[in-house]
Design a protein around this motif. Structure first.
Motif, PDB file in Angstrom:
ATOM      1  N   PRO A 162       1.369  -1.319   0.012  1.00 20.44           N
ATOM      2  CA  PRO A 162      -0.054   0.179  -0.597  1.00 20.44           C
ATOM      3  C   PRO A 162       0.753   1.356  -0.178  1.00 20.44           C
ATOM      4  O   PRO A 162       1.895   1.803   1.013  1.00 20.44           O
ATOM      5  N   HIS A 211      -4.547   4.021   1.939  1.00 19.93           N
ATOM      6  CA  HIS A 211      -4.157   2.173   0.909  1.00 19.93           C
ATOM      7  C   HIS A 211      -4.259   1.194   2.214  1.00 19.93           C
ATOM      8  O   HIS A 211      -4.691   0.359   1.176  1.00 19.93           O
ATOM      9  N   CYS A 213      -6.472  -2.306   2.577  1.00 21.44           N
ATOM     10  CA  CYS A 213      -6.562  -3.720   2.030  1.00 21.44           C
ATOM     11  C   CYS A 213      -6.307  -4.234   3.154  1.00 21.44           C
ATOM     12  O   CYS A 213      -7.113  -5.480   2.620  1.00 21.44           O
ATOM     13  N   GLN A 235      -2.020  -1.134  10.110  1.00 21.42           N
ATOM     14  CA  GLN A 235      -2.124  -0.172   8.977  1.00 21.42           C
ATOM     15  C   GLN A 235      -0.581   0.085   9.402  1.00 21.42           C
ATOM     16  O   GLN A 235      -0.665   1.224  10.483  1.00 21.42           O
ATOM     17  N   LEU A 240      -3.037  -3.373  -5.062  1.00 19.19           N
ATOM     18  CA  LEU A 240      -4.047  -2.631  -5.326  1.00 19.19           C
ATOM     19  C   LEU A 240      -3.166  -1.313  -5.756  1.00 19.19           C
ATOM     20  O   LEU A 240      -3.266  -0.298  -5.614  1.00 19.19           O
TER      21      LEU A 240
END
Lengths: 449, 128, 492
Positions: C144, C149, C153, C274, C330
């Motif tokens: 990502p 992003h 994901c 993340q 992605l």
């Protein structure tokens, strides 16, 4: 400790000021949530040791300077003028955040405004955003945008769109129920098959996505494809990931595209093993409220002086939350700056000359390769700086053979197109000299012979 | 801040003016003041039907966005297109030039839970 | 006072298009060493363009002056203190910039054969391992491009997991203190957002989660420390509630700078997270990107990670593309590699001990500022904070002064303003995150400036209302920008 300025005396003074005996007392994490023991990571390095360790890693990579590289496929090796790194290394640019406080971010804001303008000029569109992550995610965002505009579900992708871009669209649209289908390419011309379109395009189609030039390097007849899409009330999304082609080819906007997206990596951004690159998006004024990403606008300050600020923010996640046009928060600002500086330093004449040089070199190599026995140009359509060849042997072995002669001879596309099992995608830029191309042709002829 | 006595009000900060079988809808002085400078407004097409307590449009300032909720169910009789081009009217004249839609009443019972000017003023005092 | 924001010589500079002169070329491309092709003979006439109207045409030096002047209107971490809450504006080490520009790391093509890029693959493989160790996860993807992003994901993986188990789940729980990206990413991944309120002390309660968590809910997305700067102290119990219904606990790692070496998120029940390499791991923000948002997961979610994965066997690294349960990808290629190089350099320089010290110091600094300012500014929640604290303008409203005025006045004192008006649950929020890389002296100057501004609010509020006065431009008319949009230059 690196980058932490406190002396022991400072720590003691700060702890005292907050009324804590030691740091553990201060940290408001319950005992049962604390890490037991230490992180198992390598011991910290001095700057000198670190530099040595990284150089050692770098030395185990071969660069596009160590070899003659004819790899492209969405990542292009172009010359980057020295001014680019000089400007993007100014820390006023690279150490600042998103320009939320316009009074002390006018540099970033004006640079983005100029970048938006350049993207509009290249694509022949009315408005552009401040950038997106990369070409692939930009296509996914364009597909979602087309669905919002048309209120329709179906997204039609040309099979000649970059395979990793298609995969990205499918992943992104998964949450929205997918509705992604593909249109076959013409095996002779290497462009989207018009006959396949007639049955695929219907009144449920939100958009048709066409790469221009496409993954095989072929230049699509964007105008007639746009007309077909429009006849069904669908939008035409044009995708360009070799942006140097804009110096020579008619703009997507002038050919009827409704949304132009792609990647501007070719301008000012190093290959860097695939990223960060620079997604771009431009569209017509009437669609602006459905466009994702940051947008900079011109205005005035309270003294009436020209000023710039972020605008149309109500489309974005920090205000509209789950109803935003996208979840995107950042853009690729520094990459956009690099692209702008590169394009500005080329100027219009420079850009057009660069595009012509790329075309000329590719044509030279295409002819040289086509003269080799066991090699044919795979598709009949015109190309820009990338083309597909079909060879008499298995590309895997052939490309390996070329590596021994210090040539990265292009991309074996069998992984993406099992039917194209003798095909190699070859890219040529201004970085490939005549001598390199002659050597490539000679080496290929030997490997095949 | 003004809250004319001849209007009815909703908890979503809309005002309603009832004239026969037609009601006119806009946002209150309090709503425009909380939003700040209005820069954009999205209104439905004439003829579409709206539902009580469901959104019929959107109003945006620079840093806020707010749904417009229909005070009644019915069909849109007239739309004030002028404010789409000059949304500043919503700040300048919320009860006059900046009316938003006129709706043909579908169910007269819908009007029964609207607030009077005094009730609405009390409501916003409590909400603050 | 403060950093003494004094006015220097700032030069005016038009748009680059207004500097243009027809036919001027800055840096000419290479010469032709092959015959010049005739595009008219190669391409259909309708596909050729003959002019790019208005395209800039300036000399190399004019281009350099143009951008140099623009840069001088900016404020970066290298210019001064940048306590922008939630953004972790720590020092961006210069050696990182050198590292990512090494030819062996910058001039490599993503489709080079694996045997030619073993150094790059090893670096990525090791970075994945470091991030897994820091967070207590089992596997990490570096693909990502940014935090949001990464969220997308993670959410797509959760959706794929439940689909694979034969029963899709439709909802996700998100606290009202969350960043706007959380609900936006959830929507994009196809989930319906179920909001929950934090309690009177700014924390999530076990009961609140219990009340909404069910078997149609994929999980809970929680920022920890939360956006008020408080550690979610019920996190372990909350994780148990989420897990008992078969859901996942997603941690938004935006505030990881408070936890390195202090909390093992995996051990307290977090299933996926993340990382924002541009916050916690010192990579520059670039005026709004590029960042990088790797995602770490526990074993159960590993099959769903994006492809390709980096594999190591017999000392050789390779890319594994065939992953039947993967969510796909992605973006093209493997992620923002040059950002990974910077983060890798940072982690190697710091070591485990250094990272822990960084988090401890970030917490110490934030508490220092909180203690020094809490008698002057209204503190939203008077609790021991982690790496940032949230104040509000409540004490100043009586003087007609708002958070925005304080922020703008700080600029005149030579500081970048804190994050303002976020989190939304605090009216007129002022969110201050000093990070670990600031000295006590810098913080003291900032504290002094904040106090002095509070005094000005009482005695001379006009100073605040008119601020900033020392900048290139003064307050800008954002209403006009939205009502009469000018989004590009047009040739007159």
């Amino acid at each position: 400790m690196p980058y932490i300025p406190h002396t022991e005396k400072d720590r003691v003074r700060l702890l005292k000021a907050v009324g804590a005996g030691n740091i553990d007392d201060l940290i408001a994490v319950p005992e049962n949530a604390r890490l037991k023991g230490e992180l198992k990571l390598p011991k910290g390095l001095t700057e000198q040791e670190l530099t040595r360790a990284l150089k050692e890693k770098a030395a185990r990579n071969s660069t596009v300077e160590d070899y003659s590289s004819f790899l492209g496929a969405g990542a292009y090796n172009h010359y980057i003028p020295a001014v680019v790194d000089s400007i993007i290394s100014r820390s006023e640019f690279y150490t600042s955040y998103t320009p939320y406080q316009p009074e002390i971010s006018q540099g970033t804001l004006q640079a983005i405004f100029e970048y938006q303008t350049i993207v509009c000029q290249l694509t022949g569109m009315d408005v552009a955003n401040a950038s997106l992550y990369d070409g692939a995610s930009a296509v996914a965002e364009a597909a979602l945008m087309a669905r919002r505009i048309t209120g329709r579900d179906k997204v039609l992708l040309s099979a000649a769109l970059h395979p990793e871009y298609r995969e990205t669209v499918r992943s992104y649209l998964h949450g929205a129920g997918n509705h992604v289908s593909e249109v076959m390419y013409c095996t002779e011309a290497g462009v989207t098959l018009p006959a396949a379109l007639d049955s695929a395009l219907d009144s449920d189609t939100a958009c048709l996505v066409i790469q221009y030039p496409n993954f095989f390097g072929s230049i699509e007849d964007l105008k007639s494809l746009a007309e077909k899409a429009h006849a069904q009330g669908a939008l035409l999304v044009a995708v360009t990931n070799e942006a140097v082609s804009f110096g020579l080819l008619a703009s997507p906007g002038s050919l009827g595209a409704d949304i132009a997206v792609g990647d501007n990596q070719s301008f000012g951004n190093t290959l860097s093993y695939g990223g960060p690159y620079l997604g771009f998006m431009a569209t017509k004024t009437k669609f602006i409220r459905q466009m994702p990403g940051r947008i900079v606008g011109e205005t005035v300050d309270i003294d009436g002086k020209r000023a710039f600020c972020l605008t149309f923010s109500t489309r974005e996640q920090h205000i509209r939350r789950e109803r935003a046009t996208s979840n995107i928060c950042t853009n690729h600002g520094l990459c956009a700056l690099a692209a702008s500086v590169h394009m500005v330093s080329l100027g219009e004449a420079g850009l057009r000359r660069l595009a012509l040089l790329n075309l000329s070199k590719a044509e030279y190599l295409k002819k040289a390769l086509a003269n080799i026995s066991g090699v044919e140009v795979a598709f009949s359509s015109p190309t820009f700086n990338e083309f597909t060849i079909k060879i008499s042997k298995d590309p895997e072995g052939v490309l390996k053979g070329l590596l021994k002669k210090k040539v990265m001879g292009g991309l074996n596309i069998k992984r993406f197109y099992p039917a194209l099992d003798k095909h190699i995608l070859v890219a040529v830029t201004e970085m490939n000299t005549k001598d390199e191309m002659d050597s490539f042709a000679e080496a290929l002829s030997k490997v095949l012979g | 801040m003004e809250f004319p006595k001849d209007l009815k009000y909703t908890k979503e900060h809309e005002w309603v003016k009832v004239e026969g079988s037609i009601v006119t809808v806009g946002i209150t002085d309090y709503a425009q003041d909380s939003l700040g400078d209005v820069v954009y407004v999205e209104l439905p097409q004439e003829g579409v039907s709206v539902t009580k307590n469901e959104p019929f449009g959107v109003v945006e300032s620079v840093k806020a966005v707010s749904d417009l909720y229909s005070p009644i169910s019915g069909s849109v009789h007239e739309v004030n297109d002028a404010i789409i081009d000059s949304p500043e009217a919503i700040n300048e004249d919320p009860y006059g030039d900046a009316w938003m839609i006129r709706v043909e009443i579908g169910n007269p019972g819908d009007l029964s839970d609207l607030m009077s000017s005094d009730e609405y003023q009390k409501f916003i005092e409590e909400e603050k | 006072m403060g950093e003494n924001g004094v006015k220097g010589l700032l030069l005016d500079e038009p748009l680059i298009f207004e500097r243009s002169s027809e036919g001027r070329v800055g840096v000419a491309p290479a010469e032709f060493d092959i015959p010049e092709a005739d595009p008219k003979g190669l391409l259909p006439a309708g596909l050729l363009r003959d002019k790019i109207d208005g395209f800039p045409e300036v000399s190399e030096m004019d281009a350099v002056r143009h951008y140099t002047r623009l840069s001088q209107w900016n404020f970066g971490v290298d210019s001064g203190f940048y306590p922008l809450g939630s953004c972790t504006m720590k020092y961006n080490p210069k050696v990182n910039e050198v590292a990512c520009r090494l030819p062996g790391l910058s001039l490599i093509h993503p489709y080079e054969p694996e045997e030619l890029v073993q150094g790059a693959l090893e670096l990525m493989y090791e970075l994945e391992g470091y991030l897994a160790e820091i967070s207590g996860m089992d596997a990490v993807t570096l693909q990502p491009s940014a935090g949001a992003h990464g969220e997308l994901c993670g959410l797509l993986m959760m959706a794929a997991y439940f689909k694979d188990k034969g029963r899709a789940r439709t909802k996700i729980i998100i606290p009202d203190t969350a960043h706007g990206t959380n609900p936006a990413s959830s929507h994009l991944a196809g989930f319906k957002v179920v909001p929950v309120k934090s309690d009177g002390k700014g924390a999530l309660s076990v009961e609140a989660i219990k009340a909404v968590m069910d078997e149609d809910t994929a999980g809970l997305m929680v920022t920890n420390p939360n956006t008020i700067g408080l550690f979610e102290k019920n996190i372990k119990e909350i994780a148990r509630v989420v897990h008992s219904k078969g859901g996942f606990l997603y941690c938004d790692g935006a505030n990881l700078n408070a936890l390195m070496g202090i909390v093992n998120l995996g051990a307290i029940g977090v299933d996926l997270i993340q990382f924002n390499l541009h916050k916690t791991f010192s990579t520059p923000h670039g005026g709004g990107g590029p960042g990088s948002g790797p995602v770490g997961v526990k074993k159960a979610l590993e099959p769903f990670l994006p492809a390709p994965r980096i594999k190591k066997a017999r000392g050789k690294y390779s890319l594994e593309y065939v992953r039947p349960k993967s969510i796909g990808r992605l973006k093209a290629f493997y992620g923002n590699f040059s950002i990974m190089v910077r983060a890798y350099a940072y982690i190697r320089r710091m070591g485990g001990e250094g990272l822990k010290r960084a988090s401890e110091t970030a917490i110490l600094n934030a508490n220092y500022i909180k203690e020094q300012l809490k008698d002057t500014y209204h503190l939203a929640y008077d609790e021991p904070c982690m790496h940032e604290s949230v104040f509000s303008d409540k004490n100043l409203l009586g003087y007609g002064v708002t958070t925005m005025d304080v922020a703008k006045r700080l600029i005149d004192y030579g500081f970048h303003p804190p994050t303002v008006y976020f989190p939304l649950v605090v009216h007129g929020a002022i969110m201050i995150e000093p990070t670990e890389t600031e000295t006590k002296e810098t913080m003291d100057k900032f504290i002094e400036a904040m106090k002095s501004i509070a005094e000005e609010a009482r005695t001379n509020p006009e100073l605040l209302k008119n601020a900033p006065i020392k900048t290139k431009v003064r307050r800008v008319d954002e209403t006009r920008a939205a009502r009469e949009p000018v989004l590009r230059w047009v040739k007159k």
